[in-house]
Design a protein around this motif. Structure first.
Motif, PDB file in Angstrom:
ATOM      1  N   ARG A 179      30.880  48.195  32.081  1.00 17.88           N
ATOM      2  CA  ARG A 179      31.097  46.947  31.363  1.00 17.88           C
ATOM      3  C   ARG A 179      32.404  46.925  30.564  1.00 17.88           C
ATOM      4  N   ASP A 209      32.061  50.105  38.870  1.00 21.96           N
ATOM      5  CA  ASP A 209      32.540  48.793  39.306  1.00 21.96           C
ATOM      6  C   ASP A 209      31.476  47.716  39.139  1.00 21.96           C
ATOM      7  N   THR A 210      30.460  48.008  38.362  1.00 20.01           N
ATOM      8  CA  THR A 210      29.304  47.107  38.234  1.00 20.01           C
ATOM      9  C   THR A 210      29.708  45.680  37.871  1.00 20.01           C
ATOM     10  N   PHE A 211      30.651  45.545  36.972  1.00 20.38           N
ATOM     11  CA  PHE A 211      31.078  44.219  36.508  1.00 20.38           C
ATOM     12  C   PHE A 211      32.387  43.771  37.204  1.00 20.38           C
ATOM     13  N   GLY A 212      32.733  44.451  38.288  1.00 28.12           N
ATOM     14  CA  GLY A 212      33.913  44.021  39.051  1.00 28.12           C
ATOM     15  C   GLY A 212      35.240  44.424  38.439  1.00 28.12           C
TER      16      GLY A 212
ATOM     17  N   ASP B 209      39.857  38.880  47.000  1.00 26.33           N
ATOM     18  CA  ASP B 209      39.302  40.178  46.607  1.00 26.33           C
ATOM     19  C   ASP B 209      38.921  41.021  47.829  1.00 26.33           C
ATOM     20  N   VAL B 215      40.735  41.375  40.843  1.00 24.23           N
ATOM     21  CA  VAL B 215      40.890  41.341  39.386  1.00 24.23           C
ATOM     22  C   VAL B 215      42.127  42.129  38.973  1.00 24.23           C
ATOM     23  N   ASP B 253      34.284  37.122  37.654  1.00 21.23           N
ATOM     24  CA  ASP B 253      34.772  38.488  37.457  1.00 21.23           C
ATOM     25  C   ASP B 253      36.071  38.493  36.645  1.00 21.23           C
ATOM     26  N   PHE B 256      35.381  37.236  33.047  1.00 20.86           N
ATOM     27  CA  PHE B 256      34.778  38.330  32.270  1.00 20.86           C
ATOM     28  C   PHE B 256      35.872  39.210  31.666  1.00 20.86           C
ATOM     29  N   GLY B 289      31.865  38.762  44.683  1.00 22.02           N
ATOM     30  CA  GLY B 289      31.887  38.876  43.234  1.00 22.02           C
ATOM     31  C   GLY B 289      30.807  39.824  42.746  1.00 22.02           C
ATOM     32  N   HIS B 290      30.999  40.330  41.563  1.00 25.06           N
ATOM     33  CA  HIS B 290      30.107  41.347  41.012  1.00 25.06           C
ATOM     34  C   HIS B 290      29.216  40.816  39.895  1.00 25.06           C
ATOM     35  N   LEU B 291      29.728  39.911  39.098  1.00 24.13           N
ATOM     36  CA  LEU B 291      29.050  39.611  37.834  1.00 24.13           C
ATOM     37  C   LEU B 291      27.694  38.948  38.026  1.00 24.13           C
ATOM     38  N   VAL B 294      24.678  41.497  37.923  1.00 30.67           N
ATOM     39  CA  VAL B 294      24.239  42.267  36.754  1.00 30.67           C
ATOM     40  C   VAL B 294      23.206  41.460  35.982  1.00 30.67           C
ATOM     41  N   ARG B 298      23.527  40.707  30.100  1.00 28.31           N
ATOM     42  CA  ARG B 298      24.664  41.610  29.903  1.00 28.31           C
ATOM     43  C   ARG B 298      25.976  40.968  30.356  1.00 28.31           C
TER      44      ARG B 298
END
Lengths: 300, 300
Positions: A179, A209-212, B209, B215, B253, B256, B289-291, B294, B298
């Protein structure tokens, strides 16, 4: 272009421990061999921990014996003096001592207060023979899965103590949950590097890389002057005690950035992707990363 | 902390055109409205192109009429003077003219030589009323799906010509395939910004990406002084003429990174993730995308 990024492949440790059913020892050894054959200059081969706590690591001595002559830096994680002694007995020349800045995560991960863990660090540091190097993993250096953002002052206090105990050790600030953001990574490394007494320390970054943010965070650390990075081929892994922390930063994604940017990682992308494909095919593993998804003739 | 990142949401253009079966017009309009409601300061609402070439964009006039009074900058892509005229007729106040530096990609994408496209740019620039802004998308500014790395000199020559034609336009260097690396992004923006005649231009970065650099590349552009970034909620989209170019950088992402880094994007993460979830549920879309993966508590 004289700087050289130094990738530490952690799939055999952070990755294999994330697979519930222990992998056969020969599979683990084969993957470590193939990672080194692909040019990985450094591999974390596992953890010397209680097999009751992490049964996936019960075969560490056998693994160490099989791989210790490979032409790479091979390190192993240890949570305490007992683990360090076992690692040394197994011939390991680089031990990685881990503790968390966050009390809640340290309790969850190693069942100790941070002060107890720092005492343990001192014990490990004084027990190491002169030919065994020490690395310190400062976990939850950005974010804690239980308490959220970890105060920078707590991180700097931990770094100061690490440097007092081990003024020449490698210190890794670890984004245990993934994070962290790139701005915080850069700022915290700058602050850590300015801590009195750290002039002889070497710096590393361990990220997820959980949150990119995995590649961006590693490159932010690079911008701050960090040369060493933990990643896992195929993005295998996570922290079993950090909910939501699925996926180390994929080695191939970060190596792509450096290789394409003209920096020599020593890693052959085709070889790395072959191992990453094998890792991705392991039953029970959660993997990620982007580069395995693109046409192979465009990856390298 | 005075710089403010400026996100341009391109899911309604780069994203919707990637979905083979045209979406219902009211769905498109609803998503554009929700993106603006989540705080997106700028949305590319689509392309004024021949419905024969891209049937997904046949309803542009209707969409423009429905959204043009929303409190955001709304732009539309145009490949030629005819598209620009249609956009202006529809009330669009910002047109985005696209061409590729690579001859092969420009032929594939707009069926013209680069010289013809630059003539077209001049025609569009001189046809715009004073209250309509011009943005220029310089596609394949890093990598071409057919020819590989695009020579920097070709990019700089294109930038020079853009600045001669439109000395106050926004110029976006576009990583059409996602194969750019952060070092190249930073270097090429520095080089482009140093081109004579560009002092009055504004800079933007459009990235994908695909290779896991989305990012990191955007933040490399930010480091070079770029404040405007194209991203797509849920990472929807790609370029239909760039094989392997699946997935714009996910808006969530990049937002964030900026939000957590203390920079104000104006975008509310909860609202954005709600729209991203809706976009991800559209039939036929390829998202990333990652977000979104999660735990929601969070993410923001």
């Amino acid at each position: 272009m004289t700087r050289r990024p130094h990738i530490c492949e952690v799939a055999p440790r952070d990755g294999f421990q994330s697979i519930a059913d222990p992998l056969p020892t020969d599979i683990k050894i084969g993957i470590i061999r193939d990672l080194v054959a692909a040019g990985c200059p450094r591999v974390e081969i596992g953890s010397f921990v209680s097999p009751k706590a992490i049964p996936q690591m019960a075969d560490m001595s056998e693994i160490a014996a099989a791989v210790m002559d490979l032409p790479a830096r091979l390190c192993a994680l240890v949570p305490n003096i007992r683990g360090a002694e076992n690692a040394i007995s197994a011939g390991v020349k680089e031990v990685c001592y881990v503790f968390s800045v966050s009390e809640a995560h340290n309790q969850s991960n190693v069942r100790q207060t941070v002060a107890q863990s720092l005492d343990g660090l001192a014990a490990v540091a004084s027990a190491l023979p002169s030919d065994v190097a020490l690395r310190i993993d400062v976990a939850t250096a950005f974010d804690c899965p239980f308490d959220g953002t970890v105060p920078l002052d707590d991180v700097l206090a931990a770094v100061r103590r690490c440097a007092e105990i081990a003024p020449e050790a490698e210190i890794a600030l670890c984004d245990t949950t993934g994070r962290a953001n790139p701005f915080a990574v850069r700022n915290r490394f700058h602050a850590a590097m300015a801590v009195e007494g750290t002039a002889g320390n070497v710096w590393a970054y361990h990220g997820h890389d959980t949150f990119g943010q995995g590649v961006a965070n590693a490159l932010a650390a690079w911008d701050a002057g960090v040369d060493a990075f933990d990643t896992a081929a195929a993005g295998l892994g996570g922290c079993p005690f950090a909910p939501g922390a699925t996926g180390n930063t994929a080695t191939e994604d970060l190596v792509f950035a450096f290789n394409e940017g003209g920096f020599d990682t020593g890693i052959d992308m085709d070889g790395l992707l072959s191992v990453a494909d094998r890792i991705a095919a392991l039953p029970g593993g959660v993997v990620g990363g982007h580069l395995r998804q693109v046409p192979r003739n465009r990856a390298a």
